[in-house]
Motif scaffolding. Sequence first.
Motif, short mmCIF file in Angstrom:
data_model
loop_
_atom_site.label_atom_id
_atom_site.label_comp_id
_atom_site.label_asym_id
_atom_site.label_seq_id
_atom_site.Cartn_x
_atom_site.Cartn_y
_atom_site.Cartn_z
N PRO A 14 15.08 75.48 112.72
CA PRO A 14 15.74 76.33 111.73
C PRO A 14 15.34 76.01 110.30
CG PRO A 14 17.28 74.69 112.56
CD PRO A 14 16.03 74.57 113.39
N PHE A 15 14.73 74.85 110.07
CA PHE A 15 14.36 74.46 108.71
C PHE A 15 12.86 74.60 108.44
CE2 PHE A 15 18.29 72.16 109.58
CZ PHE A 15 19.06 72.53 108.49
N ALA A 16 12.16 75.29 109.32
CA ALA A 16 10.72 75.47 109.11
C ALA A 16 10.48 76.07 107.72
CB ALA A 16 10.14 76.37 110.19
N GLY A 17 9.56 75.43 106.97
CA GLY A 17 9.24 75.96 105.65
C GLY A 17 10.28 75.64 104.59
N ARG A 18 11.27 74.84 104.95
CA ARG A 18 12.31 74.52 103.98
C ARG A 18 12.32 73.03 103.69
NH1 ARG A 18 16.74 78.56 106.58
NH2 ARG A 18 16.39 80.25 105.12
N SER A 19 12.63 72.68 102.45
CA SER A 19 12.67 71.26 102.11
C SER A 19 14.11 70.84 101.82
CB SER A 19 11.76 70.99 100.92
OG SER A 19 12.10 71.87 99.87
N ILE A 20 14.43 69.66 102.30
CA ILE A 20 15.78 69.12 102.19
C ILE A 20 15.70 67.76 101.50
CG2 ILE A 20 17.83 68.39 103.50
CD1 ILE A 20 17.18 71.29 104.10
N LEU A 21 16.47 67.62 100.42
CA LEU A 21 16.55 66.34 99.73
C LEU A 21 17.66 65.50 100.38
CD1 LEU A 21 16.07 64.38 97.29
CD2 LEU A 21 17.83 65.71 96.08
N ILE A 22 17.34 64.25 100.71
CA ILE A 22 18.34 63.34 101.26
C ILE A 22 18.52 62.16 100.31
CG2 ILE A 22 18.95 61.81 103.19
CD1 ILE A 22 17.36 63.66 105.04
N VAL A 23 19.76 61.98 99.84
CA VAL A 23 20.09 60.85 98.99
C VAL A 23 21.09 60.01 99.77
CG1 VAL A 23 21.06 60.09 96.78
CG2 VAL A 23 19.73 62.22 96.90
N GLU A 24 20.64 58.86 100.24
CA GLU A 24 21.46 58.02 101.13
C GLU A 24 20.94 56.59 101.05
OE1 GLU A 24 23.78 56.23 103.19
OE2 GLU A 24 24.22 58.35 103.54
N ASP A 25 21.83 55.62 100.78
CA ASP A 25 21.35 54.25 100.63
C ASP A 25 21.53 53.38 101.88
OD1 ASP A 25 24.08 53.97 100.52
OD2 ASP A 25 24.11 52.77 98.69
N GLU A 26 22.13 53.94 102.93
CA GLU A 26 22.25 53.18 104.17
C GLU A 26 20.99 53.44 104.99
OE1 GLU A 26 25.75 53.43 106.97
OE2 GLU A 26 26.71 53.84 105.04
N TYR A 27 20.16 52.44 105.12
CA TYR A 27 18.83 52.64 105.68
C TYR A 27 18.83 53.34 107.04
CZ TYR A 27 14.28 51.98 107.67
OH TYR A 27 13.08 52.24 108.27
N PHE A 28 19.64 52.85 107.97
CA PHE A 28 19.56 53.42 109.32
C PHE A 28 20.05 54.86 109.36
CE2 PHE A 28 19.49 48.85 110.16
CZ PHE A 28 18.32 48.79 110.89
N LEU A 29 21.10 55.15 108.61
CA LEU A 29 21.59 56.52 108.56
C LEU A 29 20.56 57.42 107.88
CD1 LEU A 29 23.68 58.71 108.92
CD2 LEU A 29 24.81 57.91 106.84
N ALA A 30 19.99 56.95 106.78
CA ALA A 30 18.98 57.74 106.06
C ALA A 30 17.83 58.09 107.00
CB ALA A 30 18.46 56.94 104.86
N ASP A 31 17.42 57.10 107.78
CA ASP A 31 16.32 57.28 108.72
C ASP A 31 16.69 58.29 109.81
OD1 ASP A 31 13.66 56.37 109.33
OD2 ASP A 31 14.52 55.45 111.14
N ASP A 32 17.89 58.16 110.34
CA ASP A 32 18.35 59.09 111.39
C ASP A 32 18.44 60.52 110.85
OD1 ASP A 32 18.54 57.04 113.19
OD2 ASP A 32 20.73 56.85 113.09
N LEU A 33 18.97 60.66 109.63
CA LEU A 33 19.08 61.99 109.02
C LEU A 33 17.70 62.61 108.83
CD1 LEU A 33 21.79 61.24 106.30
CD2 LEU A 33 22.04 62.91 108.15
N ALA A 34 16.79 61.82 108.26
CA ALA A 34 15.44 62.31 108.00
C ALA A 34 14.77 62.74 109.30
CB ALA A 34 14.62 61.24 107.30
N ARG A 35 14.94 61.91 110.33
CA ARG A 35 14.30 62.21 111.61
C ARG A 35 14.85 63.51 112.21
NH1 ARG A 35 15.21 57.50 114.55
NH2 ARG A 35 13.54 56.51 113.42
#
Length: 133
Positions: A14-35
């Motif tokens: 659903p996000f093809a062609g779309r960019s999402i900014l993620i601001v998160e300082d908890e490394y594992f959560l940030a990584d899971d969200l990005a993935r």
Amino acid sequence: MHHGSAISRSSSQPFAGRSILIVEDEYFLADDLAREFRRRGADVIGPMSDLDEAQALLRSGRNFDAALLDINVREDMVFPVARTLRERNIPFVFTTGYDKGAIRPEFADVPHWEKPIDISSVADFLATKLDEH
């Protein structure tokens, strides 16, 4: 039927062609969200764990479609970034270890997810929001 550069989004991307900014300082959560967002076709910006960096990105005029903001990033509150996103009409949601009381009244209408976050529910919500946007 496909028009020129129109990107075909499927239910799995659903996000093809779309960019999402993620601001998160908890490394594992940030990584899971990005993935998860990448798996759904997004071009992920970040994850950023520094508010100055996020503000600099916004000032640079770089465009993106939506954002996920952790309310408290390295002891700083993310509200200045949220304010800039709102001025630019970019949809965003908050993720937080706090309850709703930590959210400033001016952002009371912004959806928020408390940690531990249901990542697919956040992704589903943002996909719907972008379709309406």
